[in-house]
Design a protein around this motif. Structure first.
Motif, short mmCIF file in Angstrom:
data_model
loop_
_atom_site.label_atom_id
_atom_site.label_comp_id
_atom_site.label_asym_id
_atom_site.label_seq_id
_atom_site.Cartn_x
_atom_site.Cartn_y
_atom_site.Cartn_z
N VAL A 184 0.83 -1.22 0.00
CA VAL A 184 0.00 0.00 0.00
C VAL A 184 0.85 1.25 0.00
N LEU A 185 2.13 1.13 0.37
CA LEU A 185 3.02 2.28 0.40
C LEU A 185 3.64 2.56 -0.96
N ALA A 186 3.52 1.62 -1.89
CA ALA A 186 4.15 1.77 -3.21
C ALA A 186 3.17 2.36 -4.22
N LYS A 187 3.73 3.09 -5.18
CA LYS A 187 2.92 3.60 -6.28
C LYS A 187 2.51 2.45 -7.20
N LYS A 188 1.44 2.65 -7.94
CA LYS A 188 0.91 1.61 -8.80
C LYS A 188 1.95 1.13 -9.81
N GLU A 189 2.68 2.08 -10.39
CA GLU A 189 3.66 1.71 -11.41
C GLU A 189 4.92 1.06 -10.83
N ASP A 190 5.11 1.17 -9.51
CA ASP A 190 6.29 0.60 -8.87
C ASP A 190 6.01 -0.72 -8.16
N GLU A 191 4.79 -1.23 -8.26
CA GLU A 191 4.42 -2.42 -7.49
C GLU A 191 5.24 -3.65 -7.89
N ASN A 192 5.49 -3.83 -9.19
CA ASN A 192 6.25 -5.00 -9.64
C ASN A 192 7.69 -4.97 -9.14
N ARG A 193 8.31 -3.79 -9.23
CA ARG A 193 9.68 -3.66 -8.74
C ARG A 193 9.72 -3.83 -7.22
N PHE A 194 8.71 -3.32 -6.54
CA PHE A 194 8.63 -3.46 -5.09
C PHE A 194 8.53 -4.94 -4.71
N MET A 195 7.70 -5.69 -5.40
CA MET A 195 7.54 -7.11 -5.10
C MET A 195 8.83 -7.89 -5.38
N ARG A 196 9.52 -7.56 -6.48
CA ARG A 196 10.79 -8.22 -6.80
C ARG A 196 11.82 -7.96 -5.70
N ALA A 197 11.88 -6.69 -5.27
CA ALA A 197 12.84 -6.33 -4.23
C ALA A 197 12.53 -7.05 -2.92
#
Length: 362
Positions: A184-197
């Motif tokens: 919920v803290l991540a932007k929509k366009e950054d969700e994939n990178r956030f999940m990978r990290a």
């Protein structure tokens, strides 16, 4: 720029400051909950390989694998606790049987022998105790307060243990629970990178904590052998404490070594210093240093290098910086935090050359 725009900017800045201060105040108030979550996260990371093994190799259902893992963790902690119970009981019995006059004579004789051997001024233990105001701990009026504090602290420990186990169960059962909560803290366009990290961080830290557990077990075995050879009382418990001290990088082994030497001296207090105590302490110290060399040059490079994929110099500098900034706690959390920072930097700041250099092995 008109006055309305300036006023709006000022109000917005004030609102942001108030919001940040409110968030910090809220986090301060719930710090115990954050600590529970942190401990539960560590348990889930350590238990994750076992859960996967039970599910894939032994065909356990998810809930059964999680419950089995938690039971193993509880059994491990109970085993450690039960290891100390008879030792504490034995020490209590020994304290009750102490001959104060004989103990005083042993301490004075040890003091004289040390002073004579090293040709230093004799220490006055009585004056030393008076200077440190140790007698204030024996105020009988403080006993009821101490008992009340112990009971309230024991209740808090029980609540904490239940909370940690409860949170650990759901973190192990749903491996994406924490990721989805933080998403919920991540932007929509950054969700994939956030999940990978986050997946990468979880994998690296899981390997790191399992390796750390293996390191403690190896040190515990080596310390136990060393202390049993030289007849130190309660060798198993002392070895366990010394091994756990190694969780604090660089400083912990020093504390553990001092603790081992003190126990070795007290175990042989009635014997001659020059012919018995000094040789035994010397051999124990040499053995302790050899074990530390094995740990520093074999265990730690394998654990830190292979588990978190960082150069030993990186690890040393990270531990040094975190230690200077946050003290003993910083030394303990330095490696996990540095690993998380590296993974996040690789996902979101990979265009910078320094980030590419530091994260090329991730």
């Amino acid at each position: 720029m008109n006055s309305k725009t300036i006023a709006y900017g000022i109000l917005r800045a004030v609102a942001i400051i108030i919001g940040v201060l409110g968030l910090l105040w809220f986090l301060y108030k719930i710090q115990s909950v954050l600590i529970y979550i942190a401990f539960a996260s560590v348990i889930s990371l350590m238990g994750r390989p076992l859960v996967l093994f039970l599910k894939k190799k032994l065909k356990f259902k998810n809930s059964l694998a999680v419950i089995t893992t938690l039971l193993i963790v509880i059994g491990l902690f109970l085993s450690i606790f039960m290891l100390f119970v008879p030792i504490i009981s034995e020490q209590g019995q020994l304290i009750g049987e102490i001959d104060i006059n004989k103990l005083g004579d042993d301490i004075n004789r040890f003091n004289q022998e040390v002073s004579a051997y090293f040709k230093i001024e004799k220490l006055n233990f009585v004056e030393l105790i008076k200077q440190t105001d140790l007698m204030q701990f024996f105020d009988l009026k403080a006993i009821p307060n101490a008992i009340n504090s112990f009971l309230s602290g024991f209740g808090a420990v029980l609540i904490g243990l239940f909370s940690v186990l409860f949170i650990s169960f759901f973190l192990l059962k749903d491996s994406l629970l924490l990721e989805n909560s933080l998403l919920v803290l991540a932007k929509k366009e950054d969700e994939n990178r956030f999940m990978r990290a986050f997946t990468k961080i979880k994998d690296l830290l899981s390997r790191y904590f399992v390796g750390l557990l293996l390191q403690i077990i190896i040190l515990f075995i080596l310390y136990t052998i060393l202390l049993l050879i030289f007849g130190v009382h309660n060798a198993i418990a002392v070895a366990l404490i010394a091994a756990i001290c190694n969780l604090i990088p660089y400083v912990g082994p020093l504390f553990g070594g001092v603790f081992v030497i003190i126990l070795a001296i007290t175990s042989n207090l009635g014997f001659d210093f020059q012919t018995v105590i000094l040789p035994k302490i010397t051999y124990i110290l040499i053995g302790y240093l050899i074990i530390q060399l094995i740990d520093n040059f074999l265990n730690q490079p394998l654990i830190f290098g292979n588990s978190v994929k960082s150069h030993p110099l990186e690890i040393f500098l990270a531990i040094l910086i975190f230690g200077l900034l946050f003290g003993i706690g910083g030394l303990i959390v330095a490696v996990p935090f540095y690993t998380a920072i590296k993974v996040i930097a690789k996902e979101f700041l990979s265009e910078y050359k320094i980030v590419k250099t530091l994260t090329k092995d991730l």
